[in-house]
Design a protein around this motif. Structure first.
Motif, short mmCIF file in Angstrom:
data_model
loop_
_atom_site.label_atom_id
_atom_site.label_comp_id
_atom_site.label_asym_id
_atom_site.label_seq_id
_atom_site.Cartn_x
_atom_site.Cartn_y
_atom_site.Cartn_z
N LYS A 286 22.68 48.18 21.05
CA LYS A 286 23.83 48.59 20.25
C LYS A 286 24.40 47.39 19.51
CE LYS A 286 24.95 52.15 23.43
NZ LYS A 286 25.81 53.15 23.95
N PHE A 287 24.55 47.55 18.20
CA PHE A 287 25.34 46.61 17.42
C PHE A 287 26.74 47.22 17.33
CE2 PHE A 287 21.00 45.91 16.06
CZ PHE A 287 20.91 44.54 15.94
N SER A 288 27.64 46.61 16.54
CA SER A 288 28.97 47.23 16.48
C SER A 288 28.92 48.58 15.74
CB SER A 288 29.95 46.29 15.82
OG SER A 288 29.45 45.94 14.54
N ASP A 289 28.11 48.66 14.70
CA ASP A 289 28.14 49.88 13.90
C ASP A 289 26.87 50.72 13.96
OD1 ASP A 289 26.74 47.85 12.71
OD2 ASP A 289 27.22 48.45 10.68
N VAL A 290 25.83 50.22 14.56
CA VAL A 290 24.61 51.03 14.68
C VAL A 290 24.02 50.91 16.09
CG1 VAL A 290 23.92 50.93 12.24
CG2 VAL A 290 23.09 49.18 13.83
N ILE A 291 23.23 51.92 16.40
CA ILE A 291 22.46 51.88 17.65
C ILE A 291 20.99 51.89 17.26
CG2 ILE A 291 21.99 53.01 19.86
CD1 ILE A 291 24.58 54.48 19.61
N THR A 292 20.20 51.13 17.98
CA THR A 292 18.76 51.17 17.70
C THR A 292 18.00 51.51 18.97
OG1 THR A 292 18.46 48.82 18.23
CG2 THR A 292 18.92 49.36 15.93
N THR A 293 16.95 52.29 18.79
CA THR A 293 15.97 52.44 19.86
C THR A 293 14.73 51.73 19.36
OG1 THR A 293 15.14 54.52 18.97
CG2 THR A 293 16.87 54.68 20.61
N ASN A 294 14.08 50.99 20.23
CA ASN A 294 13.02 50.09 19.78
C ASN A 294 11.82 50.13 20.71
OD1 ASN A 294 14.92 48.30 17.90
ND2 ASN A 294 15.95 48.64 19.85
N TYR A 295 10.69 49.82 20.13
CA TYR A 295 9.49 49.67 20.95
C TYR A 295 8.79 48.40 20.50
CZ TYR A 295 5.85 51.34 24.05
OH TYR A 295 4.98 51.47 25.10
N PHE B 216 20.35 54.40 14.21
CA PHE B 216 21.28 55.53 14.10
C PHE B 216 22.67 54.97 13.85
CE2 PHE B 216 18.31 55.96 17.55
CZ PHE B 216 17.73 57.20 17.36
N ASN B 217 23.56 55.79 13.35
CA ASN B 217 24.92 55.28 13.32
C ASN B 217 25.53 55.38 14.71
OD1 ASN B 217 26.25 57.74 13.68
ND2 ASN B 217 26.07 58.19 11.50
N SER B 218 26.55 54.58 14.95
CA SER B 218 26.99 54.38 16.33
C SER B 218 27.66 55.60 16.95
CB SER B 218 27.92 53.18 16.41
OG SER B 218 29.01 53.41 15.55
N GLU B 219 27.96 56.61 16.13
CA GLU B 219 28.56 57.81 16.74
C GLU B 219 27.53 58.71 17.42
OE1 GLU B 219 30.41 58.39 12.97
OE2 GLU B 219 30.85 56.39 13.77
N ASN B 220 26.29 58.37 17.26
CA ASN B 220 25.24 59.21 17.83
C ASN B 220 25.39 59.33 19.34
OD1 ASN B 220 22.64 59.93 18.99
ND2 ASN B 220 21.94 59.84 16.88
N GLU C 293 17.86 67.15 15.76
CA GLU C 293 19.25 67.41 16.10
C GLU C 293 19.83 66.34 17.00
OE1 GLU C 293 20.26 71.40 16.37
OE2 GLU C 293 18.29 72.09 15.76
N THR C 294 21.11 66.41 17.21
CA THR C 294 21.76 65.23 17.76
C THR C 294 22.61 65.41 19.02
OG1 THR C 294 23.50 65.62 16.21
CG2 THR C 294 21.87 63.98 15.58
N VAL C 295 22.39 66.43 19.76
CA VAL C 295 23.13 66.51 21.02
C VAL C 295 22.11 66.66 22.15
CG1 VAL C 295 25.30 67.43 21.87
CG2 VAL C 295 24.30 68.33 19.77
N SER C 296 22.49 66.27 23.34
CA SER C 296 21.61 66.63 24.45
C SER C 296 22.49 67.08 25.58
CB SER C 296 20.74 65.46 24.87
OG SER C 296 21.46 64.64 25.73
N ILE C 297 21.92 67.84 26.47
CA ILE C 297 22.74 68.37 27.55
C ILE C 297 22.65 67.42 28.72
CG2 ILE C 297 23.07 70.36 29.05
CD1 ILE C 297 23.64 70.92 26.11
N GLN C 298 23.56 66.49 28.75
CA GLN C 298 23.62 65.50 29.83
C GLN C 298 22.26 64.91 30.16
OE1 GLN C 298 25.86 67.31 33.04
NE2 GLN C 298 27.73 67.06 31.86
N GLY C 299 21.50 64.68 29.13
CA GLY C 299 20.22 64.01 29.31
C GLY C 299 19.18 64.80 30.07
N LYS C 300 19.39 66.10 30.17
CA LYS C 300 18.47 66.90 30.98
C LYS C 300 17.19 67.27 30.25
CE LYS C 300 21.35 69.83 33.81
NZ LYS C 300 21.27 71.07 34.56
N ALA C 301 16.16 67.46 30.99
CA ALA C 301 14.94 68.05 30.43
C ALA C 301 14.80 69.44 31.01
CB ALA C 301 13.74 67.21 30.80
N ALA C 302 14.51 70.40 30.15
CA ALA C 302 14.31 71.76 30.63
C ALA C 302 12.84 71.94 31.00
CB ALA C 302 14.69 72.75 29.55
N LYS C 303 12.59 72.81 31.93
CA LYS C 303 11.21 73.11 32.28
C LYS C 303 10.90 74.55 31.93
CE LYS C 303 10.42 70.71 36.55
NZ LYS C 303 9.93 71.04 37.90
#
Ligand code: G3D
Ligand code: MG
Length: 328
Positions: free
Chosen positions: A49-58, A80-84, A147-157
């Motif tokens: 996380k920077f102040s205004d953006v978030i990055t996911t990296n590999y 992504f922007n930091s509100e993500n 899309e940009t929401v997740s349900i508490q990080g869950k994975a559905a089966k």
């Protein structure tokens, strides 16, 4: 807004961005992201996380006869922007997949030398490789979850079942090519992870052969939705199919779960109509669960997305209800 950036380690200038799609960040900003390479301790996935953006990296390496250490250090990032508020760990799989595909492109290391004057005599080859790198980055951007929401990080089966030959494996292969995905096939169960409608979904395609039927149950633990596949071109097996359907629906683990019935192979003529199948499978008997019948051709990609979309919405709805109950 999501931006993908590919960076590499230049032997003189250090970390440098190579490709940015879409190009909306300034060079300085992109360079800051490239410099995350210096902070990554290990190969693989990390979030910053920077102040205004978030990055996911590999972070990964590509063998390179042109580089000093005989390898290029490469960083692929999604910005992504930091509100993500997504569960960002779902980005690990697409990024890892990118790294693996990228490393497999022949002579791809040459793409990092696009502005290197000492390599002028390879100019054409380098431009070609650069184009390939860019295409793969474009593909990555398209493959990212929308899309940009997740349900508490869950994975559905999801549990996919049905008689042998109904089209379960074909169905999974179909969504594998349309959505983004990884598979782990084993002897009698195909496992597939997909990201759809804000959900990470794990699908189990359990082999329909009789001798495996009793092993189905082990995969049902903590399932959130059921998909039953039926071959609509073979009504002669509808009684057998109905028995299997109700056998599984009778399990305790299956109580209350949404059920999607796919009347598959509708490209074949003749095939059973919606009414015939609802009737033959006695779907109107079902109570205490949401169900829907959709006609599909896994082969020709008809109805498949509609079906998965319906069931993932049912699961989201159930979760929303559970969350609400927890709050009250
Ligand atoms: P299963 O995993 O449920 O056992 P498969 O079934 O996915 O292996 O499919 C069995 C056969 O049906 C395959 O043919 C597959 O190509 C075919 N099939 C699956 N879906 C469709 C469809 O929508 N339309 C048509 N026409 N065929 C389909 P093979 O010949 O490979 O056995
Ligand atoms: Mg199969």
């Amino acid at each position: 807004m999501k931006i993908v950036i590919l960076s590499y380690f230049h032997s003189i200038f250090g970390p440098k961005p190579l490709i940015q799609i879409p190009k909306v960040l300034s060079d300085e900003r992109a360079s800051e992201i490239a410099k995350l390479m210096d902070m990554a301790f290990d190969k693989g996935f990390f979030i910053h996380k920077f102040s205004d953006v978030i990055t996911t990296n590999y972070f990964f390496e590509v063998p390179s006869p042109w580089a000093r250490g005989k390898k290029e250090m490469v960083l692929v990032s999604v910005v992504f922007n930091s509100e993500n508020e997504e569960n960002l760990s779902i980005y690990e799989t697409p990024l890892a997949e990118f790294a693996s595909k990228f490393s497999k492109i022949r002579d791809i290391y040459q793409s990092f030398y696009i502005s290197d004057f000492s390599k002028l005599k390879y100019k054409e080859a380098i431009q070609e490789k650069f184009k390939e790198a860019k295409n793969l980055m474009e593909e990555l951007l398209k493959a990212l979850p929308i899309e940009t929401v997740s349900i508490q990080g869950k994975a559905a089966k999801l549990f996919i079942f049905g008689l042998d030959g109904a089209g379960k494996t074909t169905l999974l292969n179909r969504i594998k090519h349309n959505l983004f995905i990884s598979t782990a096939p084993t002897l009698n169960v195909n496992i597939l992870r997909i990201v759809l409608n804000n959900l990470q979904i794990v699908c189990f395609d359990v082999a329909g052969q009789k001798r495996f039927r009793n092993s189905w149950r082990t995969f049902m633990n903590a399932t959130n939705g059921l998909i039953f596949v039926f071959d609509s071109s073979d009504l002669s097996r509808i009684d057998e199919a109905r028995e299997e359907l109700y056998r599984v629906l009778g399990y305790e683990e299956a109580q209350g779960l949404p059920l999607l019935v796919l009347s598959n192979k509708i490209d074949l003529k003749p095939h059973g109509s919606v009414e015939e199948i609802i009737d033959g499978l006695q779907l109107n008997r079902l109570n205490n669960r949401e169900w829907k019948l959709i006609e599909t051709s896994a082969l020709n990609n008809i109805g498949v997305e509609e079906g998965f979309s319906w069931i993932s919405k049912q699961i989201l709805k159930n979760w929303a209800t559970i969350l609400q109950m927890q709050e009250n």
